[in-house]
Design an enzyme around this catalytic site. Structure first.
Site, short mmCIF file in Angstrom:
data_model
loop_
_atom_site.label_atom_id
_atom_site.label_comp_id
_atom_site.label_asym_id
_atom_site.label_seq_id
_atom_site.Cartn_x
_atom_site.Cartn_y
_atom_site.Cartn_z
N ASP A 286 3.10 -32.13 58.63
CA ASP A 286 3.20 -30.68 58.85
C ASP A 286 2.11 -30.16 59.79
O ASP A 286 2.14 -29.00 60.18
CB ASP A 286 3.09 -29.93 57.50
CG ASP A 286 4.27 -30.21 56.60
OD1 ASP A 286 5.38 -30.38 57.13
OD2 ASP A 286 4.08 -30.27 55.38
N CYS B 136 -26.28 -3.46 67.38
CA CYS B 136 -27.33 -4.34 67.92
C CYS B 136 -26.97 -5.81 67.64
O CYS B 136 -27.22 -6.68 68.47
CB CYS B 136 -28.68 -4.03 67.28
SG CYS B 136 -29.24 -2.34 67.59
N ASP C 289 7.91 -25.88 54.09
CA ASP C 289 8.34 -27.26 53.95
C ASP C 289 8.99 -27.37 52.56
O ASP C 289 8.76 -26.50 51.71
CB ASP C 289 7.12 -28.18 54.07
CG ASP C 289 7.49 -29.64 53.90
OD1 ASP C 289 8.55 -30.04 54.40
OD2 ASP C 289 6.72 -30.38 53.25
#
Length: 691
Positions: free
Chosen positions: A593, A15, A402
């Site tokens: 980044d 529901c 990185d």
């Protein structure tokens, strides 16, 4: 405007999905998301107070729901508490009557007329007491031409009475109500465990005003206010310690188990628990921007990003019920027409199939599993922004990092300055520091720290080019400071391998600077742990020099590395890695980044520092280090495993009961176990992720 509501008394996940879909399809509502685990409905709308409209939509699908604005504090009324107690009493009485009925059926019911009447009355009373709410709901759904578990159960019980199966009808009603009660308890227990995550944010703060302490709402405290934090209390807002010395427990935020020592001048985060010292802090952020609030918002908003399995289950539920109803209809009609038995017999079998087929176990447990997994990850300091990113993390076979600030500490230092022209080493360093004056890059900070005691010249026309370096004007001539990208081919051949930073004035290399970085203490263990978990490809992408990149790569045992990359080069490399991988995670910490974090399947930001990185990422390592990365992968995989096990288990049990019912080997009580019993087990199995 962003609106947030709680929908109370909504315990049907199927529901809930219908309500979410209907609101999403209503004009004026955008980005609609309902989280069944926390009962939170979030959406965007220009409507100022749409609560009445939302309530109307909820009422059209599920009676008894109550839409509450999250700004209001709601407590159960006395009537609700009494009603809850009355329901338990009715259920207990019905169980007693049911047991008496079973004894009567096997003793006097078959041998005496009065025994049959007594059996009928007892079974009817037990059925009504146990299932009156189910029958009322089922009747309303029949009027609305909607079929759900209450409709199926009502039809099954009435049919069982019509077929003379009084005891079975009573036991079905009792088992169903008992199962619903246990299911609600299990779901509510899970919800309470999830709600405990929100306890990291205090609602009040003790402020110091004119030498007097006063308790106020945390959201009313302004930046620059002095807040008193007593021993063993949570810090209400981010700030800087003005006085006092203590230790703080940041485990709820970062997953770090060891307390952190703080003193005057130290930064502290909201949600941390003060140790045994009294401290005064000066607030640096308002309530809405503080660390605890940001973490809670990230976790709560995670519900909007649904995983593939969650979306699949929503679609599955919408087609599953009609298919099962069609199968049950065929079972009820076709065999009697072929002369294979009485209609009443096959109708009974069809009803068993219908009751067993309810998809609630899957519809409830799948979203609950996702949210439990996200909650478990947040406990160890990993904030995952949604189910689909949890899936990407679980499936990841390539991790890309990185270098500076991620695999390495990012705390760079200048090792050596080399003058290559008529300038002294101090002049080269001073020129470099002047050129890097406005840069926040870690290398620039290291150079400026080294040149603190030197006479720094004033420059003009400052520029910074990401991936290249900085430039400015000195006496009308261009002064540049950066990597090999600022050198000509001949200069690269002459100086390129000697250092990582070069200072060029009027086209001439006047000096080089060697900058070193230290590998994070946890990096090597994290890389080896990822490989032990089956990660096939670990890659480092960096704008640093090849020499530095090669050194770090060898030390950590990475599979590959790419150096001297511009931000767009990183993007190209990520896209290439994605083509050869099932799922790619990128871990980085800087603003540069952000594009790569967005492009990966799951972008992971280091720490809560860079707004751009957090905004672009799909997950955040709140401690600012890699320690919890492998824990996050394990939690993600455990979550997906739980989801797959629950789906498989529920479907196999239901399929088995349906097949047994079709061949006449399954009784009605077995179908109830296949419905509510399986649902309870699936919910409990999903909820254990939080433990």
């Amino acid at each position: 405007m962003k609106h947030s509501y709680t929908i109370e008394n909504l315990n049907c996940a199927h529901c809930a999905g219908k309500i979410e879909q209907k609101i999403a399809n209503t004009e004026g509502f955008e980005n609609v998301s309902y989280n069944f685990a926390t009962k939170q409905l979030n959406f965007r709308s220009e409507k100022k107070n749409p609560v009445a409209e939302i309530q109307s939509i909820c009422d059209s699908i599920e009676d008894g729901t109550h839409v509450v604005d999250n700004a209001a504090k709601v407590k159960k009324s006395d009537d609700e508490e009494k009603k809850f107690g009355l329901d338990k009493i009715f259920l207990i009485i019905s169980i007693v009557l049911g047991l008496i009925s079973i004894v009567l059926e096997y003793t006097v019911a078959d041998t005496t007329t009065w025994g049959k009447y007594v059996l009928f009355v007892l079974c009817l009373a037990a059925t009504v007491l146990a299932g009156y709410e189910v029958f009322i709901e089922g009747f309303k759904n029949i009027i609305k031409l909607r079929i759900d578990e209450t409709t199926l159960m009502s039809v099954a019980v009435i049919a069982a009475f019509c077929l003379g199966q009084f005891v079975e009808a009573a036991m079905v009603a009792i088992l169903f109500s008992l199962g619903e009660f246990i299911e609600d308890k299990a779901v509510n227990t899970s919800r309470r465990d999830i709600e405990k995550l929100a306890k990291i944010r205090p609602d009040t703060a003790i402020i110091l005003s004119n030498g007097n302490e006063r308790t106020v709402a945390a959201e009313d405290v302004q930046i620059g206010t002095t807040v008193v934090v007593k021993p063993y209390e949570r810090i209400p807002l981010d700030g800087v310690v003005l006085s006092g010395k203590t230790t703080v427990d940041t485990s709820a935020l970062t997953g770090e188990s060891l307390p952190v020592e703080v003193e005057e001048g130290s930064e502290v985060m909201s949600g941390s628990i003060n140790g045994n010292g009294l401290i005064h802090i000066k607030t640096t952020k308002v309530f809405g921007d503080s660390t605890a609030t940001r973490i809670l918002n990230l976790v709560e908003d995670a519900a909007a990003q649904k995983g593939k399995n969650e979306k699949l289950i929503s679609r599955f539920a919408s087609v599953y019920t009609p298919i099962v109803i069609a199968i049950a209809a065929l079972i009820a009609i076709v065999p009697p027409l072929l002369g294979l038995g009485a209609f009443s017999e096959w109708l009974y079998r069809a009803l068993v199939c219908l009751v067993a087929s309810c998809p609630c176990a899957i519809v409830i447990s799948v979203p609950l599993s996702y949210y439990s997994g996200i909650g478990a990850a947040s406990k160890v300091g990993v904030l995952v922004k949604g189910g689909k990113y949890l899936e990407a993390l679980a499936e990841a076979d390539a991790f890309v990092f990185d270098k500076t600030g991620t695999l390495t500490s990012g705390k760079l230092r200048v090792d050596k300055v080399n003058a290559t022209s008529n300038y002294s080493e101090d002049e080269v360093l001073a020129y470099a520091a002047a050129c890097e004056k406005y840069s926040t890059h870690p290398i620039a900070i290291a150079i400026k720290n080294k040149a603190k005691n030197l006479n720094i010249p004033e420059l003009s026309d400052y520029e910074e080019n990401a991936g290249h370096g900085t430039a400015a004007k000195l006496n009308g001539k261009t002064l540049e400071c950066g990597g090999t990208k600022i050198l000509s081919d001949s200069q690269k051949a002459k100086f390129g391998k000697n250092a990582s930073v070069f200072v060029v004035y009027d086209g001439e290399v006047i000096g080089t600077i060697s900058v070193s970085d230290t590998v994070r203490q946890e990096s090597k263990n994290v890389i080896s742990s990822l490989k032990a978990l089956g990660v096939k490809n670990t890659v480092m992408l960096t704008g640093d020099s090849s020499a530095n990149a090669e050194k770090v790569s060898k030390e950590l045992g990475l599979d590959n590395y790419k150096a001297e990359l511009m931000p767009d080069d990183k993007l190209t490399n990520i896209q290439q890695i994605k083509r050869n991988s099932k799922s790619v995670c990128f871990v980085g910490d800087g603003i540069n980044d952000a594009p790569v974090l967005s492009a990966s399947d799951c972008g992971i930001a280091m720490g809560l520092g860079s707004e751009a990185a957090i905004e672009a990422s799909d997950a955040v390592l709140s401690a600012g280090n890699l320690t919890q990365l492998t824990s996050a992968v394990k939690i993600a995989r455990k979550t997906m495993s739980t989801i797959h096990i629950n789906i498989t288990f529920a479907l196999l049990v239901k399929a088995a009961v349906i097949i047994l019912a079709a061949f006449g080997f399954a009784a009605m009580w077995m179908s109830v176990v296949a419905d509510t019993g399986v649902c309870v087990l699936c919910v409990l199995y999903a909820a254990r992720l939080l433990k």
